[in-house]
Enzyme design. Structure first.
Site: not given
Ligand code: UFG
Length: 345
Positions: A238, A153, A85, A224, A33, A298-299, A186
């Site tokens: 994605r 991660y 996790a 964005i 939790l 975002r890095a 994904f």
């Molecule tokens: N994004 C934005 N604005 C936001 C949030 C996200 O532009 O406020 C973009 C991110 O830069 C990315 C896309 O939306 O390009 C998706 O971002 P998410 O954070 O929703 O997901 P991620 O692709 O970063 O992360 C996912 C999973 C992780 C995994 C990762 C692998 O949530 O657990 O894919 O790259 F590790």
């Protein structure tokens, strides 16, 4: 079957519990939790048709070997679905030891407990983050693409995949019946279409829930992260898979596991959507307007990630039912509209 679901009070784990209960299985949820919600388990317990002894909940940690072993023995567990996790890429960069302790060492403890209790079927939540930043010629990503994670991660999840491979090889060599699957997710999205359970993260960083919170007026808009990527509209692409399809794949894998199996599958729908496409879809679904800002990259965000997801279809006949992004977002929106403050609503 009796399935131990670790992280069963979390977003993906609770959807797995819901499906397993509906399929008539007995489920033992183990969740500390820390990030899960007791309310999700309570909601599932109240589902129509769920027997009084079908669902057990234990508030505890996967690293507590004594507790986990006792749970497995007392309930006659035959399969583990391991969702528990930490899953924030950014956080993992700042707290690598914590990620390796919880994700890697935690999974090892869980496996040791399973070994001691004679539980020989293990389904592991892995991630496409184990692939790191694949080259353009490696997209769409198939299971043979070399795994080179670029953050702790992804590294912590890949380490567990390696542990599972080593352990299963030894069990096979000893003529023991261990089998496992590592499922590389994904971008998991959407929620239970009945709206009983859903996605509730704190902090929320994932694109779709962030957008829906903006649509609800809970945030002052969406930023964005980067508009200068080498993609069609300049934003990251994605592969968004609906959580119920993801769970369906777990069930297909569970039903197919034979002693000695070591199965690896990508779980995606096999097509990518850009951030702008997701925002447009969310505007169509919610019929709300909200501010959209263009910000810095975002890095650690790879420009394009989507799966070559055919292997599990070919081998197990699994196919995503939700392939339309509007439909995926609509299920998430149903939850957010009903629960604007998540389980606290
Ligand atoms: N994004 C934005 N604005 C936001 C949030 C996200 O532009 O406020 C973009 C991110 O830069 C990315 C896309 O939306 O390009 C998706 O971002 P998410 O954070 O929703 O997901 P991620 O692709 O970063 O992360 C996912 C999973 C992780 C995994 C990762 C692998 O949530 O657990 O894919 O790259 F590790």
């Amino acid at each position: 079957m009796t399935i131990l679901v670790t992280g069963g009070a979390g977003y993906i784990g609770s959807h797995a519990v819901q499906r397993l209960l509906n399929d008539g299985h007995r489920v033992v949820v183990l969740d500390n939790l820390d990030r899960g919600h007791r309310e999700a388990v309570d909601a599932l317990r109240g589902m129509e048709g769920v027997g009084a002894d079908q669902l057990s909940f234990e508030a505890g940690d996967i690293a507590d070997g004594g507790l986990v072993g006792a749970l497995m023995r007392d309930h006659g567990v035959d399969t583990v679905m391991h969702f528990a996790a930490l899953a924030y890429v950014g956080e993992s960069v700042h707290e690598p030891l914590r990620y390796h302790r919880v994700n890697t060492a935690g999974a090892i403890s869980l496996l040791e407990a399973a070994d001691g209790a004679g539980v020989s079927r293990f389904i592991f939540s892995s991630t496409c983050a184990t692939y790191g930043e694949p080259g353009a010629d490696e997209i769409p990503i198939h299971e043979g693409v070399v795994q080179r994670p670029i953050n702790p991660y992804g590294a912590s999840k890949l380490a567990v995949e390696r542990v599972l491979a080593d352990y299963s090889a030894k069990q096979r060599a000893d003529g023991k019946a261990f089998s496992y699957a590592a499922l590389r997710y994904f971008n998991v999205a959407g929620s239970d279409p009945t709206g009983l359970i859903g996605e509730d993260h704190d902090p929320e960083t994932h694109l779709i829930p962030v957008i829906l919170q903006a649509a609800l007026g809970k945030r002052d808009g969406v930023t964005i992260f980067g508009t200068d990527y080498a993609t069609e509209d300049g934003t990251c692409v994605r592969d968004y898979i609906h959580v119920c399809d993801l769970v369906d794949a777990h069930v297909a894998v569970m039903n197919a596991l034979e002693p000695g199996d070591a199965r690896l599958y990508n779980l995606g729908i096999g097509r990518g959507y850009s951030v702008r496409e997701i925002i447009d879809a969310a505007k169509r679904v919610t019929r709300k307007e909200f501010p959209v800002r263009e910000g810095e990259r975002r890095a650690g965000d790879p420009p394009v990630l989507y799966a070559e997801a055919g292997k599990i279809g070919r081998e197990l006949g699994w196919k995503a039912k939700y392939t339309d992004i509007d439909e995926i977002i609509a299920t998430a929106w149903r939850w957010f509209e009903k629960h604007p403050d998540g389980y606290a609503s």
